[in-house]
Design an enzyme around this catalytic site. Structure first.
Site, PDB file in Angstrom:
ATOM      1  N   CYS A   6       0.929  -1.285   0.074  1.00 14.59           N
ATOM      2  CA  CYS A   6      -0.059  -0.172   0.152  1.00 14.59           C
ATOM      3  C   CYS A   6       0.725   1.160   0.024  1.00 14.59           C
ATOM      4  O   CYS A   6       2.069   1.310   0.633  1.00 14.59           O
ATOM      5  CB  CYS A   6      -0.960   0.107   1.263  1.00 14.59           C
ATOM      6  SG  CYS A   6      -2.347   0.912   1.158  1.00 14.59           S
ATOM      7  N   ASP A 130      -6.388  -2.737  11.096  1.00 16.06           N
ATOM      8  CA  ASP A 130      -5.286  -1.771  11.026  1.00 16.06           C
ATOM      9  C   ASP A 130      -5.076  -1.185  12.703  1.00 16.06           C
ATOM     10  O   ASP A 130      -6.014  -1.352  13.207  1.00 16.06           O
ATOM     11  CB  ASP A 130      -5.419  -0.481  10.436  1.00 16.06           C
ATOM     12  CG  ASP A 130      -4.123   0.107   9.733  1.00 16.06           C
ATOM     13  OD1 ASP A 130      -3.150  -0.387  10.401  1.00 16.06           O
ATOM     14  OD2 ASP A 130      -4.113   0.951   9.062  1.00 16.06           O
TER      15      ASP A 130
END
Ligand SMILES: O=C(O)c1ccccc1NCC(=O)[C@H](O)[C@H](O)COP(=O)(O)O
Length: 213
Positions: A6, A130
């Site tokens: 990412c 996350d």
């Protein structure tokens, strides 16, 4: 095990990293992020990529119109909602993008956040857990409390994110059983500047586990 790299910001690095065969690449569409890239920059990075690679726009509390414009212009095949999007908004996104993988990211502090994640599992394709940070939405390098996440079994596939690196991802996967892993700052020299050698080490560390029992 799916692997998502990412926070790509440069075409040369995106092409080099795509050649290492991750499953998904993420592009940050959050203007406050040092990894922000605009729709035309995304288009330039995504255009040369093999179609099998899922290309994900990462949004935080963006409008449906902004998501739609970015997905169309950028040629994206995935949408990650990384802000405080409601269940109704996630449902609306999924209804509007039936052919697109919709990922809801949750920043996990406690068991209640995990319960909330389960609810989102009813309306999106994939979940991503996350780490929580009081001032930043993502790309923080902070790790989740892995012990808290043990036993997390949503109705859809999920990714583990937050502070993963080439040298801790095997330990994380020894404790947890996600269907995917996500990394950003753990394979960077500085925000948005990806280190291909670290990306290769991360992918090797994960893929070598695919062959173990
Ligand atoms: O990475 C960013 O700058 C970012 C900014 C705003 C929202 C989300 C963001 N990143 C989302 C991701 O999927 C990251 O890969 C995830 O937070 C893990 O990051 P890291 O701990 O650095 O591996």
């Amino acid at each position: 095990m799916r692997i998502k790299i990412c926070g790509l910001t440069r075409s040369d690095q995106t092409t080099a990293i795509a050649a290492l065969a991750p499953d998904l690449l993420g592009f940050i569409c959050v203007p406050q992020s040092p990894r922000y890239v605009d729709p035309l920059q995304i288009q330039a990075m995504v255009d040369p990529l093999p179609p099998a690679l899922t290309t994900v726009g990462v949004f935080a509390d963006a409008s449906l119109a902004v998501v739609a414009h970015t997905v169309k212009t950028g040629g994206l095949t995935g949408i990650q909602l990384h802000g405080n999007e409601s269940l109704d908004f996630c449902r609306e996104i999924k209804q509007n993008f039936a052919q697109t993988e919709v990922i809801k990211a949750l920043r996990v502090r406690n068991a209640a956040d995990l319960d909330q994640a389960l609810a989102y599992g009813a309306v999106v394709d994939t979940l991503l857990l996350d780490a929580y940070h009081p001032h930043q939405l993502g790309g923080t390098g902070e790790t989740l409390d892995w012990a808290m996440v043990q036993g997390f079994q949503p109705p859809v596939p999920w990714f583990l994110a937050g502070g993963l690196k080439p040298d801790n991802v095997a330990t994380a996967l020894g404790q947890l059983t996600p269907q995917g892993v996500d990394v950003s700052s753990g394979v960077e020299r500085s925000p948005g500047d990806k280190d291909s050698q670290r990306v290769a080490a991360f992918i090797t560390a994960v893929r070598s586990l695919d062959f173990v029992g």
